[in-house]
Design an enzyme around this catalytic site. Structure first.
Site, PDB file in Angstrom:
ATOM      1  N   GLU A 119      42.865  42.925  59.086  1.00  0.00           N
ATOM      2  CA  GLU A 119      43.572  42.631  60.337  1.00  0.00           C
ATOM      3  C   GLU A 119      43.440  41.140  60.620  1.00  0.00           C
ATOM      4  O   GLU A 119      42.338  40.604  60.693  1.00  0.00           O
ATOM      5  CB  GLU A 119      42.995  43.445  61.494  1.00  0.00           C
ATOM      6  CG  GLU A 119      43.433  43.003  62.888  1.00  0.00           C
ATOM      7  CD  GLU A 119      44.944  42.956  63.054  1.00  0.00           C
ATOM      8  OE1 GLU A 119      45.427  41.965  63.642  1.00  0.00           O
ATOM      9  OE2 GLU A 119      45.648  43.880  62.598  1.00  0.00           O
TER      10      GLU A 119
ATOM     11  N   CYS B 120      52.287  48.221  74.191  1.00  0.00           N
ATOM     12  CA  CYS B 120      53.175  48.577  75.303  1.00  0.00           C
ATOM     13  C   CYS B 120      52.550  48.245  76.655  1.00  0.00           C
ATOM     14  O   CYS B 120      53.261  48.113  77.655  1.00  0.00           O
ATOM     15  CB  CYS B 120      53.504  50.066  75.247  1.00  0.00           C
ATOM     16  SG  CYS B 120      54.313  50.602  73.735  1.00  0.00           S
TER      17      CYS B 120
ATOM     18  N   VAL C 119      46.387  39.214  54.814  1.00  0.00           N
ATOM     19  CA  VAL C 119      46.853  39.451  53.447  1.00  0.00           C
ATOM     20  C   VAL C 119      48.062  38.555  53.201  1.00  0.00           C
ATOM     21  O   VAL C 119      49.023  38.556  53.980  1.00  0.00           O
ATOM     22  CB  VAL C 119      47.203  40.928  53.225  1.00  0.00           C
ATOM     23  CG1 VAL C 119      47.852  41.125  51.849  1.00  0.00           C
ATOM     24  CG2 VAL C 119      45.955  41.789  53.340  1.00  0.00           C
TER      25      VAL C 119
ATOM     26  N   TRP D 133      69.623  73.505  90.292  1.00  0.00           N
ATOM     27  CA  TRP D 133      70.149  73.085  88.997  1.00  0.00           C
ATOM     28  C   TRP D 133      69.565  71.705  88.701  1.00  0.00           C
ATOM     29  O   TRP D 133      69.863  70.737  89.401  1.00  0.00           O
ATOM     30  CB  TRP D 133      71.680  73.006  89.008  1.00  0.00           C
ATOM     31  CG  TRP D 133      72.333  74.342  88.804  1.00  0.00           C
ATOM     32  CD1 TRP D 133      72.685  75.235  89.761  1.00  0.00           C
ATOM     33  CD2 TRP D 133      72.684  74.928  87.547  1.00  0.00           C
ATOM     34  NE1 TRP D 133      73.250  76.343  89.193  1.00  0.00           N
ATOM     35  CE2 TRP D 133      73.260  76.185  87.836  1.00  0.00           C
ATOM     36  CE3 TRP D 133      72.579  74.520  86.219  1.00  0.00           C
ATOM     37  CZ2 TRP D 133      73.728  77.030  86.833  1.00  0.00           C
ATOM     38  CZ3 TRP D 133      73.054  75.363  85.227  1.00  0.00           C
ATOM     39  CH2 TRP D 133      73.610  76.607  85.535  1.00  0.00           C
TER      40      TRP D 133
END
Length: 462
Positions: A41, A51, A88, A444
Protein backbone atom coordinates in the site's frame (compact mmCIF):
# COMPACT_ATOMS: atom_id res chain seq x y z
CA UNK A 1 10.84 -36.93 4.16
CA UNK A 2 8.65 -33.80 4.25
CA UNK A 3 5.49 -34.43 2.21
CA UNK A 4 3.65 -31.25 3.21
CA UNK A 5 2.58 -29.06 0.26
CA UNK A 6 4.81 -26.10 -0.63
CA UNK A 7 3.61 -22.80 0.72
CA UNK A 8 2.26 -20.46 -1.93
CA UNK A 9 2.68 -16.69 -1.91
CA UNK A 10 -0.17 -14.29 -2.63
CA UNK A 11 0.82 -10.72 -3.49
CA UNK A 12 -1.82 -7.99 -3.21
CA UNK A 13 -1.34 -4.57 -4.81
CA UNK A 14 -3.50 -2.05 -2.95
CA UNK A 15 -4.44 -1.90 0.72
CA UNK A 16 -8.01 -0.65 0.63
CA UNK A 17 -11.41 -2.31 0.24
CA UNK A 18 -10.88 -4.86 -2.54
CA UNK A 19 -7.26 -5.70 -1.79
CA UNK A 20 -7.53 -6.19 1.94
CA UNK A 21 -10.92 -7.90 1.72
CA UNK A 22 -9.30 -10.40 -0.65
CA UNK A 23 -6.30 -10.85 1.63
CA UNK A 24 -8.46 -11.27 4.75
CA UNK A 25 -10.81 -13.76 3.12
CA UNK A 26 -7.92 -15.80 1.73
CA UNK A 27 -6.37 -15.86 5.20
CA UNK A 28 -9.62 -17.15 6.72
CA UNK A 29 -9.53 -20.07 4.32
CA UNK A 30 -5.79 -20.81 4.39
CA UNK A 31 -3.42 -20.47 7.31
CA UNK A 32 0.12 -19.05 7.20
CA UNK A 33 1.57 -22.53 6.73
CA UNK A 34 -0.29 -22.88 3.43
CA UNK A 35 -0.38 -19.34 2.11
CA UNK A 36 1.97 -16.41 2.64
CA UNK A 37 0.27 -13.06 1.97
CA UNK A 38 2.25 -9.94 1.10
CA UNK A 39 0.31 -6.70 0.52
CA UNK A 40 1.64 -3.37 -0.74
CA UNK A 41 0.00 0.00 0.00
CA UNK A 42 1.57 3.28 -1.10
CA UNK A 43 -0.44 5.48 1.29
CA UNK A 44 -0.66 5.88 5.05
CA UNK A 45 -4.00 4.11 5.59
CA UNK A 46 -5.71 0.79 4.88
CA UNK A 47 -9.30 -0.48 4.73
CA UNK A 48 -10.99 2.90 4.95
CA UNK A 49 -14.20 4.47 3.69
CA UNK A 50 -13.39 6.87 0.86
CA UNK A 51 -17.12 7.61 0.66
CA UNK A 52 -16.86 9.21 4.10
CA UNK A 53 -14.21 11.76 3.12
CA UNK A 54 -16.67 14.58 2.26
CA UNK A 55 -18.29 14.16 5.69
CA UNK A 56 -14.89 14.34 7.36
CA UNK A 57 -14.02 17.48 5.40
CA UNK A 58 -17.42 18.95 6.26
CA UNK A 59 -17.02 18.27 9.97
CA UNK A 60 -19.64 15.54 10.40
CA UNK A 61 -16.81 13.08 11.07
CA UNK A 62 -14.22 14.39 13.49
CA UNK A 63 -11.12 12.39 12.51
CA UNK A 64 -9.87 10.08 9.74
CA UNK A 65 -9.53 7.22 12.23
CA UNK A 66 -13.33 7.03 12.34
CA UNK A 67 -13.33 6.06 8.65
CA UNK A 68 -10.84 3.20 9.08
CA UNK A 69 -12.32 -0.30 9.34
CA UNK A 70 -9.02 -2.08 10.02
CA UNK A 71 -5.55 -0.69 10.70
CA UNK A 72 -2.26 -2.03 9.30
CA UNK A 73 -1.48 -3.46 12.74
CA UNK A 74 -4.75 -5.37 12.78
CA UNK A 75 -4.04 -6.83 9.35
CA UNK A 76 -0.54 -7.86 10.41
CA UNK A 77 -1.93 -9.52 13.54
CA UNK A 78 -3.95 -11.75 11.19
CA UNK A 79 -0.82 -12.99 9.44
CA UNK A 80 -0.70 -10.57 6.49
CA UNK A 81 2.70 -9.05 5.66
CA UNK A 82 1.40 -5.54 4.95
CA UNK A 83 4.04 -3.11 3.67
CA UNK A 84 2.89 0.49 3.97
CA UNK A 85 4.25 3.44 2.02
CA UNK A 86 5.40 0.98 -0.63
CA UNK A 87 4.40 1.46 -4.25
CA UNK A 88 4.44 -1.30 -6.85
CA UNK A 89 6.05 0.12 -9.98
CA UNK A 90 6.11 -2.91 -12.29
CA UNK A 91 4.37 -6.25 -12.79
CA UNK A 92 6.47 -8.93 -14.50
CA UNK A 93 3.78 -11.37 -15.59
CA UNK A 94 6.16 -13.79 -17.31
CA UNK A 95 8.48 -13.89 -14.30
CA UNK A 96 5.69 -13.97 -11.71
CA UNK A 97 7.03 -11.04 -9.71
CA UNK A 98 6.43 -7.38 -8.89
CA UNK A 99 8.88 -4.53 -8.37
CA UNK A 100 8.14 -2.31 -5.36
CA UNK A 101 9.63 1.00 -4.22
CA UNK A 102 9.72 2.37 -0.70
CA UNK A 103 8.05 5.78 -1.06
CA UNK A 104 10.18 7.41 1.64
CA UNK A 105 13.63 5.91 1.00
CA UNK A 106 13.34 5.14 -2.71
CA UNK A 107 14.75 1.61 -2.19
CA UNK A 108 13.47 -0.94 -4.71
CA UNK A 109 13.12 -4.71 -4.59
CA UNK A 110 11.41 -7.58 -6.41
CA UNK A 111 8.88 -9.91 -4.80
CA UNK A 112 7.80 -13.13 -6.48
CA UNK A 113 4.22 -14.39 -6.43
CA UNK A 114 2.27 -17.55 -7.13
CA UNK A 115 -1.00 -15.62 -7.14
CA UNK A 116 -1.52 -11.90 -7.67
CA UNK A 117 -4.39 -9.57 -6.79
CA UNK A 118 -4.51 -6.16 -8.45
CA UNK A 119 -6.57 -3.68 -6.45
CA UNK A 120 -5.05 -0.37 -7.52
CA UNK A 121 -8.31 1.57 -7.33
CA UNK A 122 -9.04 4.72 -9.31
CA UNK A 123 -7.49 8.14 -9.62
CA UNK A 124 -9.27 11.52 -9.75
CA UNK A 125 -9.51 12.98 -13.22
CA UNK A 126 -7.29 16.03 -13.50
CA UNK A 127 -8.18 18.11 -16.54
CA UNK A 128 -5.39 18.70 -19.03
CA UNK A 129 -5.21 22.48 -18.67
CA UNK A 130 -2.82 25.11 -17.34
CA UNK A 131 -2.63 25.31 -13.55
CA UNK A 132 -4.37 22.01 -12.81
CA UNK A 133 -1.47 20.94 -10.57
CA UNK A 134 -1.10 24.27 -8.76
CA UNK A 135 -1.03 24.37 -4.95
CA UNK A 136 -4.57 24.68 -3.67
CA UNK A 137 -6.07 22.41 -6.35
CA UNK A 138 -7.20 19.10 -4.85
CA UNK A 139 -8.58 15.80 -6.01
CA UNK A 140 -10.30 13.79 -3.29
CA UNK A 141 -9.93 10.02 -3.58
CA UNK A 142 -7.93 8.81 -0.57
CA UNK A 143 -7.58 9.71 3.10
CA UNK A 144 -4.24 11.25 2.21
CA UNK A 145 -6.08 13.47 -0.29
CA UNK A 146 -8.62 14.42 2.38
CA UNK A 147 -5.89 15.35 4.83
CA UNK A 148 -4.10 17.41 2.18
CA UNK A 149 -7.32 19.33 1.49
CA UNK A 150 -7.93 20.00 5.18
CA UNK A 151 -4.33 21.19 5.57
CA UNK A 152 -4.84 23.48 2.59
CA UNK A 153 -8.04 24.90 4.07
CA UNK A 154 -6.21 25.57 7.33
CA UNK A 155 -3.52 27.55 5.50
CA UNK A 156 -5.92 29.52 3.32
CA UNK A 157 -6.87 32.99 4.48
CA UNK A 158 -9.71 33.51 2.01
CA UNK A 159 -13.08 31.74 2.12
CA UNK A 160 -13.85 31.24 -1.57
CA UNK A 161 -14.00 27.75 -3.03
CA UNK A 162 -14.67 26.49 -6.54
CA UNK A 163 -15.70 22.89 -7.14
CA UNK A 164 -15.12 21.70 -10.70
CA UNK A 165 -17.72 19.09 -11.61
CA UNK A 166 -21.07 18.17 -10.11
CA UNK A 167 -21.07 14.40 -9.77
CA UNK A 168 -21.39 12.65 -6.42
CA UNK A 169 -18.03 13.86 -5.11
CA UNK A 170 -18.50 17.38 -6.49
CA UNK A 171 -21.94 17.80 -4.93
CA UNK A 172 -20.90 16.30 -1.59
CA UNK A 173 -17.73 18.39 -1.45
CA UNK A 174 -19.68 21.55 -2.25
CA UNK A 175 -21.92 20.92 0.75
CA UNK A 176 -18.90 20.09 2.93
CA UNK A 177 -17.26 23.40 2.04
CA UNK A 178 -20.48 25.29 2.73
CA UNK A 179 -20.49 23.65 6.16
CA UNK A 180 -16.92 24.90 6.59
CA UNK A 181 -18.11 28.46 6.00
CA UNK A 182 -16.85 28.85 2.45
CA UNK A 183 -18.50 30.73 -0.39
CA UNK A 184 -18.89 27.94 -2.94
CA UNK A 185 -19.25 28.00 -6.71
CA UNK A 186 -19.73 24.78 -8.68
CA UNK A 187 -18.69 24.87 -12.34
CA UNK A 188 -20.32 22.03 -14.24
CA UNK A 189 -20.06 21.24 -17.93
CA UNK A 190 -23.38 19.37 -17.90
CA UNK A 191 -26.82 20.93 -18.16
CA UNK A 192 -27.61 20.00 -14.54
CA UNK A 193 -25.72 18.53 -11.58
CA UNK A 194 -25.58 14.78 -11.00
CA UNK A 195 -25.10 13.47 -14.53
CA UNK A 196 -25.94 10.01 -13.17
CA UNK A 197 -29.53 11.28 -13.25
CA UNK A 198 -31.54 12.46 -16.23
CA UNK A 199 -31.50 16.29 -16.51
CA UNK A 200 -35.10 16.69 -15.36
CA UNK A 201 -34.24 14.96 -12.08
CA UNK A 202 -30.89 16.75 -11.86
CA UNK A 203 -32.84 20.02 -11.89
CA UNK A 204 -34.28 19.14 -8.48
CA UNK A 205 -30.74 18.73 -7.15
CA UNK A 206 -29.77 22.08 -8.70
CA UNK A 207 -32.57 23.82 -6.82
CA UNK A 208 -31.55 22.20 -3.53
CA UNK A 209 -27.93 23.26 -4.00
CA UNK A 210 -28.92 26.85 -4.64
CA UNK A 211 -31.09 26.64 -1.53
CA UNK A 212 -27.91 25.90 0.44
CA UNK A 213 -26.28 29.03 -0.95
CA UNK A 214 -24.15 27.24 -3.57
CA UNK A 215 -23.73 29.10 -6.87
CA UNK A 216 -24.31 26.71 -9.78
CA UNK A 217 -22.73 27.44 -13.16
CA UNK A 218 -23.92 24.82 -15.66
CA UNK A 219 -23.07 24.20 -19.32
CA UNK A 220 -19.61 25.63 -18.66
CA UNK A 221 -16.14 24.13 -18.81
CA UNK A 222 -13.10 25.30 -16.89
CA UNK A 223 -10.27 26.13 -19.31
CA UNK A 224 -7.47 27.05 -16.89
CA UNK A 225 -6.57 27.55 -13.26
CA UNK A 226 -5.12 30.98 -12.58
CA UNK A 227 -2.40 31.42 -9.98
CA UNK A 228 -1.05 34.34 -7.97
CA UNK A 229 2.51 35.53 -7.51
CA UNK A 230 3.04 32.80 -4.89
CA UNK A 231 2.07 30.15 -7.44
CA UNK A 232 -1.07 29.23 -5.51
CA UNK A 233 -4.51 29.12 -7.11
CA UNK A 234 -6.40 32.42 -7.18
CA UNK A 235 -9.22 31.71 -9.66
CA UNK A 236 -10.55 29.37 -12.31
CA UNK A 237 -11.31 30.60 -15.80
CA UNK A 238 -13.90 29.54 -18.35
CA UNK A 239 -14.32 30.89 -21.87
CA UNK A 240 -16.63 33.61 -20.56
CA UNK A 241 -15.69 34.39 -16.97
CA UNK A 242 -13.32 34.05 -14.04
CA UNK A 243 -14.36 32.70 -10.63
CA UNK A 244 -12.15 33.71 -7.67
CA UNK A 245 -10.93 30.76 -5.64
CA UNK A 246 -8.74 30.30 -2.59
CA UNK A 247 -9.13 26.55 -2.98
CA UNK A 248 -10.29 24.36 -5.87
CA UNK A 249 -11.70 20.85 -5.54
CA UNK A 250 -11.88 18.58 -8.57
CA UNK A 251 -15.09 16.59 -8.59
CA UNK A 252 -15.18 15.51 -12.21
CA UNK A 253 -14.95 11.81 -11.58
CA UNK A 254 -12.31 9.12 -11.54
CA UNK A 255 -10.59 6.77 -13.96
CA UNK A 256 -9.44 3.21 -13.27
CA UNK A 257 -5.83 3.23 -12.07
CA UNK A 258 -4.55 0.64 -14.53
CA UNK A 259 -1.19 2.10 -15.51
CA UNK A 260 0.63 -0.93 -14.07
CA UNK A 261 -1.78 -3.38 -15.64
CA UNK A 262 -1.56 -1.76 -19.07
CA UNK A 263 2.25 -1.77 -18.96
CA UNK A 264 2.13 -5.47 -18.10
CA UNK A 265 -0.05 -6.21 -21.12
CA UNK A 266 -3.16 -7.18 -19.15
CA UNK A 267 -6.53 -6.80 -20.91
CA UNK A 268 -8.40 -3.51 -20.51
CA UNK A 269 -11.92 -2.59 -21.58
CA UNK A 270 -13.44 0.43 -23.28
CA UNK A 271 -13.34 2.40 -20.01
CA UNK A 272 -9.67 1.46 -19.41
CA UNK A 273 -10.59 -0.87 -16.54
CA UNK A 274 -9.26 -4.40 -16.19
CA UNK A 275 -11.44 -7.14 -17.66
CA UNK A 276 -12.18 -10.16 -15.50
CA UNK A 277 -14.32 -13.26 -15.61
CA UNK A 278 -17.13 -14.05 -13.15
CA UNK A 279 -14.59 -15.26 -10.58
CA UNK A 280 -12.80 -11.86 -10.83
CA UNK A 281 -9.82 -13.55 -12.50
CA UNK A 282 -8.13 -11.35 -15.10
CA UNK A 283 -9.10 -12.72 -18.48
CA UNK A 284 -6.48 -14.99 -19.94
CA UNK A 285 -4.41 -15.19 -16.73
CA UNK A 286 -4.95 -18.16 -14.43
CA UNK A 287 -3.22 -16.75 -11.35
CA UNK A 288 -4.06 -13.04 -11.51
CA UNK A 289 -7.22 -11.51 -10.07
CA UNK A 290 -8.44 -7.91 -9.98
CA UNK A 291 -11.18 -6.06 -8.14
CA UNK A 292 -12.44 -2.70 -6.96
CA UNK A 293 -12.30 0.59 -8.81
CA UNK A 294 -9.66 -0.63 -11.30
CA UNK A 295 -12.00 -3.12 -13.03
CA UNK A 296 -14.97 -2.99 -15.35
CA UNK A 297 -18.11 -4.87 -14.41
CA UNK A 298 -21.10 -6.26 -16.28
CA UNK A 299 -24.24 -4.13 -16.24
CA UNK A 300 -27.02 -6.68 -15.77
CA UNK A 301 -29.62 -4.35 -17.32
CA UNK A 302 -27.85 -3.27 -20.53
CA UNK A 303 -25.56 -6.29 -20.89
CA UNK A 304 -22.57 -3.96 -21.41
CA UNK A 305 -19.36 -3.45 -19.44
CA UNK A 306 -19.24 -0.40 -17.16
CA UNK A 307 -16.83 1.27 -14.76
CA UNK A 308 -18.47 2.06 -11.43
CA UNK A 309 -16.28 3.16 -8.54
CA UNK A 310 -18.12 2.17 -5.35
CA UNK A 311 -16.89 0.67 -2.10
CA UNK A 312 -19.81 -1.75 -1.98
CA UNK A 313 -18.63 -3.40 -5.18
CA UNK A 314 -14.99 -3.35 -4.10
CA UNK A 315 -15.70 -5.22 -0.87
CA UNK A 316 -17.76 -7.82 -2.73
CA UNK A 317 -15.01 -8.24 -5.32
CA UNK A 318 -12.52 -8.79 -2.52
CA UNK A 319 -14.67 -11.46 -0.90
CA UNK A 320 -15.04 -13.28 -4.23
CA UNK A 321 -11.31 -13.07 -4.99
CA UNK A 322 -10.26 -14.17 -1.51
CA UNK A 323 -12.61 -17.15 -1.65
CA UNK A 324 -11.21 -18.27 -4.99
CA UNK A 325 -7.59 -17.69 -3.99
CA UNK A 326 -8.24 -19.62 -0.79
CA UNK A 327 -9.45 -22.69 -2.64
CA UNK A 328 -13.20 -22.07 -2.62
CA UNK A 329 -15.48 -20.90 -5.41
CA UNK A 330 -17.40 -17.65 -5.71
CA UNK A 331 -18.56 -15.34 -8.50
CA UNK A 332 -19.54 -11.72 -8.99
CA UNK A 333 -22.34 -11.70 -11.57
CA UNK A 334 -22.55 -7.93 -12.16
CA UNK A 335 -24.33 -4.78 -11.05
CA UNK A 336 -27.45 -2.77 -11.78
CA UNK A 337 -25.84 0.59 -10.99
CA UNK A 338 -27.39 1.54 -7.67
CA UNK A 339 -26.18 4.66 -5.87
CA UNK A 340 -27.52 7.06 -3.25
CA UNK A 341 -26.36 10.43 -2.00
CA UNK A 342 -27.72 13.61 -0.44
CA UNK A 343 -27.55 17.40 -0.51
CA UNK A 344 -28.46 18.71 2.93
CA UNK A 345 -31.73 16.86 3.60
CA UNK A 346 -32.46 16.12 -0.07
CA UNK A 347 -31.90 12.43 -0.82
CA UNK A 348 -30.80 11.41 -4.33
CA UNK A 349 -30.95 7.84 -5.58
CA UNK A 350 -30.73 5.95 -8.83
CA UNK A 351 -30.47 2.43 -10.18
CA UNK A 352 -30.47 0.90 -13.64
CA UNK A 353 -30.38 2.92 -16.84
CA UNK A 354 -30.86 6.59 -17.59
CA UNK A 355 -32.64 7.58 -20.80
CA UNK A 356 -29.35 8.02 -22.69
CA UNK A 357 -28.09 4.65 -21.40
CA UNK A 358 -31.21 2.93 -22.71
CA UNK A 359 -30.86 4.63 -26.09
CA UNK A 360 -27.17 3.67 -26.27
CA UNK A 361 -28.14 0.05 -25.59
CA UNK A 362 -30.65 0.16 -28.46
CA UNK A 363 -33.69 -0.27 -26.20
CA UNK A 364 -37.16 1.09 -26.85
CA UNK A 365 -38.67 2.39 -23.64
CA UNK A 366 -41.23 4.53 -21.90
CA UNK A 367 -40.64 6.93 -19.02
CA UNK A 368 -43.04 8.04 -16.32
CA UNK A 369 -42.60 10.50 -13.45
CA UNK A 370 -44.79 10.74 -10.36
CA UNK A 371 -44.87 12.82 -7.20
CA UNK A 372 -45.84 11.25 -3.90
CA UNK A 373 -44.97 11.45 -0.22
CA UNK A 374 -42.67 9.53 2.09
CA UNK A 375 -45.50 8.84 4.56
CA UNK A 376 -49.26 8.90 4.48
CA UNK A 377 -50.21 12.42 3.45
CA UNK A 378 -52.05 13.08 6.71
CA UNK A 379 -49.16 11.88 8.90
CA UNK A 380 -46.88 14.59 10.39
CA UNK A 381 -43.74 15.45 8.40
CA UNK A 382 -44.82 13.65 5.24
CA UNK A 383 -42.31 14.86 2.63
CA UNK A 384 -42.58 15.09 -1.13
CA UNK A 385 -40.58 12.82 -3.40
CA UNK A 386 -40.30 12.49 -7.15
CA UNK A 387 -39.90 9.07 -8.75
CA UNK A 388 -38.94 8.55 -12.38
CA UNK A 389 -39.15 5.09 -13.92
CA UNK A 390 -38.00 3.63 -17.24
CA UNK A 391 -39.55 0.46 -18.65
CA UNK A 392 -39.01 -1.43 -21.88
CA UNK A 393 -41.77 -0.92 -24.40
CA UNK A 394 -44.09 -3.90 -24.86
CA UNK A 395 -42.24 -6.32 -22.53
CA UNK A 396 -42.61 -3.96 -19.56
CA UNK A 397 -39.17 -4.95 -18.20
CA UNK A 398 -38.00 -2.46 -15.60
CA UNK A 399 -34.95 -0.55 -16.89
CA UNK A 400 -34.24 2.10 -14.29
CA UNK A 401 -35.48 4.25 -11.42
CA UNK A 402 -34.43 7.66 -10.13
CA UNK A 403 -35.71 9.13 -6.86
CA UNK A 404 -35.23 12.61 -5.44
CA UNK A 405 -36.93 13.63 -2.19
CA UNK A 406 -36.64 14.31 1.50
CA UNK A 407 -36.27 11.88 4.41
CA UNK A 408 -37.30 8.36 3.50
CA UNK A 409 -36.82 8.78 -0.26
CA UNK A 410 -33.30 7.54 -0.98
CA UNK A 411 -33.33 3.97 0.29
CA UNK A 412 -36.56 3.23 -1.58
CA UNK A 413 -34.31 2.75 -4.59
CA UNK A 414 -33.39 -0.64 -3.11
CA UNK A 415 -36.84 -1.92 -4.06
CA UNK A 416 -36.04 -1.13 -7.68
CA UNK A 417 -32.51 -2.56 -7.39
CA UNK A 418 -33.93 -5.93 -6.35
CA UNK A 419 -36.56 -5.78 -9.09
CA UNK A 420 -33.88 -5.04 -11.70
CA UNK A 421 -31.69 -7.90 -10.49
CA UNK A 422 -34.69 -10.23 -10.72
CA UNK A 423 -35.55 -8.95 -14.25
CA UNK A 424 -39.06 -8.04 -13.10
CA UNK A 425 -41.59 -6.23 -15.22
CA UNK A 426 -43.27 -3.10 -13.94
CA UNK A 427 -46.57 -5.00 -13.86
CA UNK A 428 -45.01 -7.64 -11.59
CA UNK A 429 -43.73 -4.86 -9.36
CA UNK A 430 -47.23 -3.54 -8.73
CA UNK A 431 -47.97 -6.76 -6.80
CA UNK A 432 -44.94 -6.51 -4.48
CA UNK A 433 -45.94 -7.02 -0.87
CA UNK A 434 -44.20 -4.02 0.66
CA UNK A 435 -44.48 -2.93 4.26
CA UNK A 436 -47.10 -0.30 5.04
CA UNK A 437 -48.01 1.87 7.99
CA UNK A 438 -48.80 5.62 7.89
CA UNK A 439 -45.46 6.67 9.49
CA UNK A 440 -43.53 4.85 6.73
CA UNK A 441 -45.48 5.02 3.49
CA UNK A 442 -48.74 5.87 1.77
CA UNK A 443 -51.00 2.87 1.13
CA UNK A 444 -49.42 2.69 -2.33
CA UNK A 445 -45.67 3.12 -1.98
CA UNK A 446 -44.30 5.78 -4.37
CA UNK A 447 -42.24 3.18 -6.25
CA UNK A 448 -45.38 1.12 -6.84
CA UNK A 449 -47.32 4.19 -7.94
CA UNK A 450 -44.65 4.74 -10.58
CA UNK A 451 -44.79 1.05 -11.55
CA UNK A 452 -48.58 1.27 -12.06
CA UNK A 453 -48.17 4.33 -14.28
CA UNK A 454 -45.35 2.64 -16.21
CA UNK A 455 -47.49 -0.48 -16.71
CA UNK A 456 -50.14 1.62 -18.43
CA UNK A 457 -47.52 3.41 -20.54
CA UNK A 458 -45.85 0.29 -21.93
CA UNK A 459 -49.18 -1.26 -22.80
CA UNK A 460 -50.20 1.64 -25.02
CA UNK A 461 -50.07 0.91 -28.76
CA UNK A 462 -47.07 2.49 -30.51
Amino acid sequence: MDTSPARERLVVIGGDAAGMSAASQARRLKGPDELEIVAFERGHFTSYSACGIPYWVGGDVSAPEELIARTPEEHRARGIDLRMRTEVTEIDVAGGRVRARDVDSGAESWTSYDKLVIATGARPIRPDMPGADAPGVHGVQTLDDGQALLDSLARTRGRRAVVVGAGYIGVEMAEALINRGYEVTVVNRGSEPMSTLDPDMGRLVHEAMEGLGITMVNNTQVTKVLTGEDGRVRAVATQDAEYPADVVVLGIGVRPETTLAAAAGLPLGAHHGLLTDLAMRVRGHENIWAGGDCVEVLDLVSGQERHIALGTHANKHGQVIGTNVGGGYATFPGVVGTAVSKVCDLEIARTGLREKDARRAGLQFETVTIESTSRAGYYPDAALMTVKMLAERRTGRLLGVQIVGREGAGKRVDIAAVALTACMTVEQMTALDLGYAPPFSPVWDPVLVAARKATRAVQQPT
